[in-house]
Design a protein around this motif. Sequence first.
Motif, PDB file in Angstrom:
ATOM      1  N   ALA A 134      41.703 -19.765 -11.793  1.00 58.03           N
ATOM      2  CA  ALA A 134      41.244 -20.884 -10.968  1.00 58.03           C
ATOM      3  C   ALA A 134      42.172 -21.080  -9.774  1.00 58.03           C
ATOM      4  O   ALA A 134      41.709 -21.303  -8.646  1.00 58.03           O
ATOM      5  CB  ALA A 134      41.162 -22.155 -11.804  1.00 58.03           C
ATOM      6  N   GLU A 135      43.460 -21.006  -9.997  1.00 53.50           N
ATOM      7  CA  GLU A 135      44.422 -21.148  -8.898  1.00 53.50           C
ATOM      8  C   GLU A 135      44.231 -20.039  -7.859  1.00 53.50           C
ATOM      9  O   GLU A 135      44.274 -20.290  -6.656  1.00 53.50           O
ATOM     10  CB  GLU A 135      45.845 -21.129  -9.442  1.00 53.50           C
ATOM     11  CG  GLU A 135      46.220 -22.365 -10.224  1.00 53.50           C
ATOM     12  CD  GLU A 135      47.565 -22.243 -10.924  1.00 53.50           C
ATOM     13  OE1 GLU A 135      48.155 -21.124 -10.939  1.00 53.50           O
ATOM     14  OE2 GLU A 135      48.025 -23.263 -11.463  1.00 53.50           O
ATOM     15  N   TYR A 137      41.448 -18.423  -7.255  1.00 50.84           N
ATOM     16  CA  TYR A 137      40.189 -18.688  -6.556  1.00 50.84           C
ATOM     17  C   TYR A 137      40.393 -19.745  -5.477  1.00 50.84           C
ATOM     18  O   TYR A 137      39.888 -19.615  -4.362  1.00 50.84           O
ATOM     19  CB  TYR A 137      39.113 -19.147  -7.557  1.00 50.84           C
ATOM     20  CG  TYR A 137      37.756 -19.321  -6.930  1.00 50.84           C
ATOM     21  CD1 TYR A 137      36.884 -18.250  -6.834  1.00 50.84           C
ATOM     22  CD2 TYR A 137      37.339 -20.549  -6.420  1.00 50.84           C
ATOM     23  CE1 TYR A 137      35.636 -18.390  -6.258  1.00 50.84           C
ATOM     24  CE2 TYR A 137      36.091 -20.700  -5.839  1.00 50.84           C
ATOM     25  CZ  TYR A 137      35.246 -19.626  -5.754  1.00 50.84           C
ATOM     26  OH  TYR A 137      34.025 -19.770  -5.179  1.00 50.84           O
ATOM     27  N   ILE A 138      41.147 -20.793  -5.788  1.00 45.49           N
ATOM     28  CA  ILE A 138      41.411 -21.857  -4.813  1.00 45.49           C
ATOM     29  C   ILE A 138      42.219 -21.316  -3.638  1.00 45.49           C
ATOM     30  O   ILE A 138      41.947 -21.660  -2.474  1.00 45.49           O
ATOM     31  CB  ILE A 138      42.138 -23.047  -5.489  1.00 45.49           C
ATOM     32  CG1 ILE A 138      41.171 -23.745  -6.456  1.00 45.49           C
ATOM     33  CG2 ILE A 138      42.659 -24.038  -4.460  1.00 45.49           C
ATOM     34  CD1 ILE A 138      41.819 -24.790  -7.336  1.00 45.49           C
ATOM     35  N   HIS A 141      39.582 -19.087  -1.617  1.00 45.02           N
ATOM     36  CA  HIS A 141      38.372 -19.701  -1.072  1.00 45.02           C
ATOM     37  C   HIS A 141      38.538 -21.163  -0.673  1.00 45.02           C
ATOM     38  O   HIS A 141      37.644 -21.721  -0.041  1.00 45.02           O
ATOM     39  CB  HIS A 141      37.230 -19.590  -2.090  1.00 45.02           C
ATOM     40  CG  HIS A 141      36.932 -18.175  -2.492  1.00 45.02           C
ATOM     41  ND1 HIS A 141      36.285 -17.290  -1.667  1.00 45.02           N
ATOM     42  CD2 HIS A 141      37.223 -17.485  -3.619  1.00 45.02           C
ATOM     43  CE1 HIS A 141      36.175 -16.117  -2.269  1.00 45.02           C
ATOM     44  NE2 HIS A 141      36.743 -16.213  -3.457  1.00 45.02           N
ATOM     45  N   PRO A 143      39.881 -25.358  -1.814  1.00 43.04           N
ATOM     46  CA  PRO A 143      39.521 -26.326  -2.861  1.00 43.04           C
ATOM     47  C   PRO A 143      38.063 -26.795  -2.775  1.00 43.04           C
ATOM     48  O   PRO A 143      37.457 -27.108  -3.795  1.00 43.04           O
ATOM     49  CB  PRO A 143      40.489 -27.487  -2.633  1.00 43.04           C
ATOM     50  CG  PRO A 143      41.033 -27.309  -1.258  1.00 43.04           C
ATOM     51  CD  PRO A 143      40.927 -25.860  -0.928  1.00 43.04           C
ATOM     52  N   PHE A 146      35.920 -24.371  -4.613  1.00 43.92           N
ATOM     53  CA  PHE A 146      36.118 -24.522  -6.053  1.00 43.92           C
ATOM     54  C   PHE A 146      35.358 -25.739  -6.587  1.00 43.92           C
ATOM     55  O   PHE A 146      34.738 -25.682  -7.649  1.00 43.92           O
ATOM     56  CB  PHE A 146      37.615 -24.634  -6.373  1.00 43.92           C
ATOM     57  CG  PHE A 146      37.918 -24.672  -7.838  1.00 43.92           C
ATOM     58  CD1 PHE A 146      37.783 -23.539  -8.622  1.00 43.92           C
ATOM     59  CD2 PHE A 146      38.346 -25.839  -8.441  1.00 43.92           C
ATOM     60  CE1 PHE A 146      38.050 -23.575  -9.968  1.00 43.92           C
ATOM     61  CE2 PHE A 146      38.618 -25.887  -9.791  1.00 43.92           C
ATOM     62  CZ  PHE A 146      38.481 -24.742 -10.561  1.00 43.92           C
ATOM     63  N   GLU A 147      35.390 -26.843  -5.834  1.00 41.99           N
ATOM     64  CA  GLU A 147      34.656 -28.041  -6.244  1.00 41.99           C
ATOM     65  C   GLU A 147      33.144 -27.777  -6.260  1.00 41.99           C
ATOM     66  O   GLU A 147      32.441 -28.250  -7.158  1.00 41.99           O
ATOM     67  CB  GLU A 147      34.985 -29.208  -5.316  1.00 41.99           C
ATOM     68  CG  GLU A 147      36.376 -29.766  -5.533  1.00 41.99           C
ATOM     69  CD  GLU A 147      36.734 -30.867  -4.552  1.00 41.99           C
ATOM     70  OE1 GLU A 147      35.821 -31.424  -3.918  1.00 41.99           O
ATOM     71  OE2 GLU A 147      37.930 -31.164  -4.433  1.00 41.99           O
TER      72      GLU A 147
END
Length: 172
Positions: A134-135, A137-138, A141, A143, A146-147
Amino acid sequence: MGGSGNNFLTVVAKNIDVLAGPLVALVYPLYASIRAIETKSRADDQQWLTYWVLYSLITLFELTFFKVIEWFPIWPYAKLIATCWLVLPQFNGAAYVYKHYVRPIYKKRENVQMWYVPKKKNIFNKPDDVLTAAEKYIEEHGPEAFERLISKADEARARKHNYMIFDDDYIY
């Protein structure tokens, strides 16, 4: 004259699978599927989606086992009869096969979570787990992306138990 008419009927009878097969297996289901899309009924949508799933499975079976199938001269006729049973609404065969055979297999596999969690590369590196992914990906791309990804997953989870093909106000 009588002999040539008899020969014609013999040729048609011997090749009925070649003549009727595409009509029964493709043309009529295509027409009925288009009609089903245009109606609000869920039953006809389910019938034809089910038919196409089963048609795909039959095609995959034939492609996989064609060397064995060619040894059975009755296969094309059996397939034609089975396809008629699947297609004709009087029998509702596609729904029966799906409900009793395909759906139970699918439902068993639906409970399995297909989530990729990479293994540790070695004990000295940081573990490559979901949080690290996840980190990463953030970082790549942002935040906001990701949201959006999380909100899409939440919407998909909420819709999982609500079967809805189209919105009621959707117009073709």
